[in-house]
Design a protein around this motif. Structure first.
Motif: not given
Length: 115
Positions: A49-53, A59-68, A74-79
């Protein structure tokens, strides 16, 4: 010096959930995309998965709907919230970003889905 530090991996049963975190330093976090990759034994590293600014996600097709994927600037963190985990999700998960033409990786965190 750019550092990406992942945490949150572990052993979970099929159908369970985990949340991975990646704390970044040495970059202007809110500018630029962040991504999660994974690599299972004997397999190539693959984009999960990736997230832009602007918060656009992919998402990869294999995880779509299950992963977010999400980010807290503010915390310089990606989840990466992972639900309904399957045995085939077992892998080392890596945080990644590309800045100034350079690719940076974290050290990885192991996720094992098993009874």
């Amino acid at each position: 010096q750019v550092q990406l530090v992942e945490s949150g991996g572990g052993l979970v049963q099929p159908g369970g959930s985990l949340r991975l975190s990646c704390a970044a330093s040495g970059i202007t976090f809110n500018i630029g995309a962040m991504a999660w990759y994974r690599q299972a034994p004997g397999n190539q590293r693959e984009l999960v998965a990736s997230i832009r600014s602007n918060e656009n996600t992919n998402y990869a097709r294999s995880v779509k709907g299950r992963f977010t994927i999400s980010r807290d600037n503010a915390k310089n963190t990606v989840y990466l919230q992972m639900n309904s985990l399957k045995s085939e999700d077992t892998a080392v998960y890596y945080c990644q970003t590309v800045r100034w033409g350079e690719t940076y990786w974290g050290q990885g965190t192991q996720v094992t889905v098993s009874l």
